[in-house]
Design a protein around this motif. Structure first.
Motif, PDB file in Angstrom:
ATOM      1  N   GLU A 239       0.787  -1.223   0.281  1.00  0.00           N
ATOM      2  CA  GLU A 239      -0.002  -0.021  -0.062  1.00  0.00           C
ATOM      3  C   GLU A 239       0.959   1.221  -0.098  1.00  0.00           C
ATOM      4  OE1 GLU A 239      -3.274   2.193  -0.365  1.00  0.00           O
ATOM      5  OE2 GLU A 239      -3.188   0.091  -0.391  1.00  0.00           O
ATOM      6  N   GLN A 243       0.640   4.155  -2.756  1.00  0.00           N
ATOM      7  CA  GLN A 243       0.208   5.580  -2.457  1.00  0.00           C
ATOM      8  C   GLN A 243       1.470   6.564  -2.930  1.00  0.00           C
ATOM      9  OE1 GLN A 243      -0.223   6.225   1.892  1.00  0.00           O
ATOM     10  NE2 GLN A 243      -0.350   8.340   1.771  1.00  0.00           N
ATOM     11  N   GLU A 247       0.563   9.704  -5.423  1.00  0.00           N
ATOM     12  CA  GLU A 247       0.614  10.832  -5.109  1.00  0.00           C
ATOM     13  C   GLU A 247       1.877  11.606  -5.915  1.00  0.00           C
ATOM     14  OE1 GLU A 247       1.410  10.717  -0.826  1.00  0.00           O
ATOM     15  OE2 GLU A 247      -0.447  10.567  -0.417  1.00  0.00           O
TER      16      GLU A 247
END
Length: 257
Positions: A239, A243, A247
């Protein structure tokens, strides 16, 4: 004495496991290298130490892997791997998927494919797989038409219709961003675009759609069951890495998991 022998055996096994958990992974510049640095941080938490080795082109990482200089690489899509194995005889296997990076068309002179005039010169990568991919995108954007049945690796010889008399210049993929000033436009892989300071979202004048080019983690055939393979893939599919990608790249790099 029996207890000491058992303890010594455990120490030896532990040392062997620790040695097996130190690996080198080859990457190309840009997002592949940036993402693998985060993967290395995640993997280190589970005892897998990754040395990220950056290569400047698309040929050397597979050669280095085949030669045993690195344990894995993460920079290419399946069609490219298949072509490399066919052309160079590498015995390599895919162990996991990573990201998808759409190829885009860039120009310093024109704001859309429609503006590119007759007789313009467009640069594409000179390796067969990415060059073929670039031609397919140029067809998607209406700049030329390829012959039927060319598959994923067409060449300039497969151009069936070229109404604007576009000249195709084949260059090393890593050189295309620097050559953009001398071209009317160029098809550039996302990793080289980002590494050169181009923004795929704001600078590209057209972007590939419906791409089959998912990138992969590759190892030597026979190494797919090594104890470090699963932790490497799991770290990539974490994860935290997902992420970071979302981003950092704002939709220009897509995860495969």
């Amino acid at each position: 004495m029996k207890t000491l022998t058992t303890f010594a055996s455990v120490l030896a096994m532990t040392a062997g496991m620790a040695a097996a958990q130190d690996i080198s992974v080859g990457v190309s510049p840009g997002q592949h290298g940036e993402i693998m640095e985060v993967v290395a941080e995640v993997a280190a938490e589970d005892g897998l130490n990754i040395d990220v080795v950056e290569f400047s082109d698309y040929v050397v990482p597979n050669q280095a892997l085949a030669d045993g200089d690195i344990e894995a690489n993460s920079f290419q899509h399946r069609p490219y791997l298949e072509r490399q194995m066919a052309d160079r005889g590498f015995d390599l296997v895919e162990v996991g998927t990573t990201i998808n990076t759409p190829m885009s068309l860039y120009s310093e002179e024109y704001a859309s494919p429609e503006e590119i005039p007759d007789g313009s010169t467009i640069g594409i990568p000179n390796d067969p797989t990415n060059g073929g991919r670039a031609l397919l995108v140029l067809q998607q954007k209406g700049l030329l038409t390829l012959a039927d049945g060319v598959g994923l690796v067409p060449t300039v010889l497969d151009i069936a219709e070229n109404p604007r008399n576009i000249r195709i210049q084949e260059l090393d993929a890593a050189q295309l961003p620097r050559s953009l000033q001398d071209l009317d436009a160029a098809m550039i892989n996302t990793n080289y675009a980002i590494a050169s300071g181009l923004d795929p979202v704001n600078d590209a004048i057209a972007t590939e759609t419906d791409s089959p080019y998912v990138n992969i983690i590759v190892v030597r055939a026979g190494d797919e069951d090594e104890p470090w393979v699963e932790p490497l893939v799991n770290a990539y599919h974490s994860e935290r890495v997902k992420q970071f990608i979302e981003e950092k790249y704002n939709g220009t790099v897509l995860t495969s998991w």
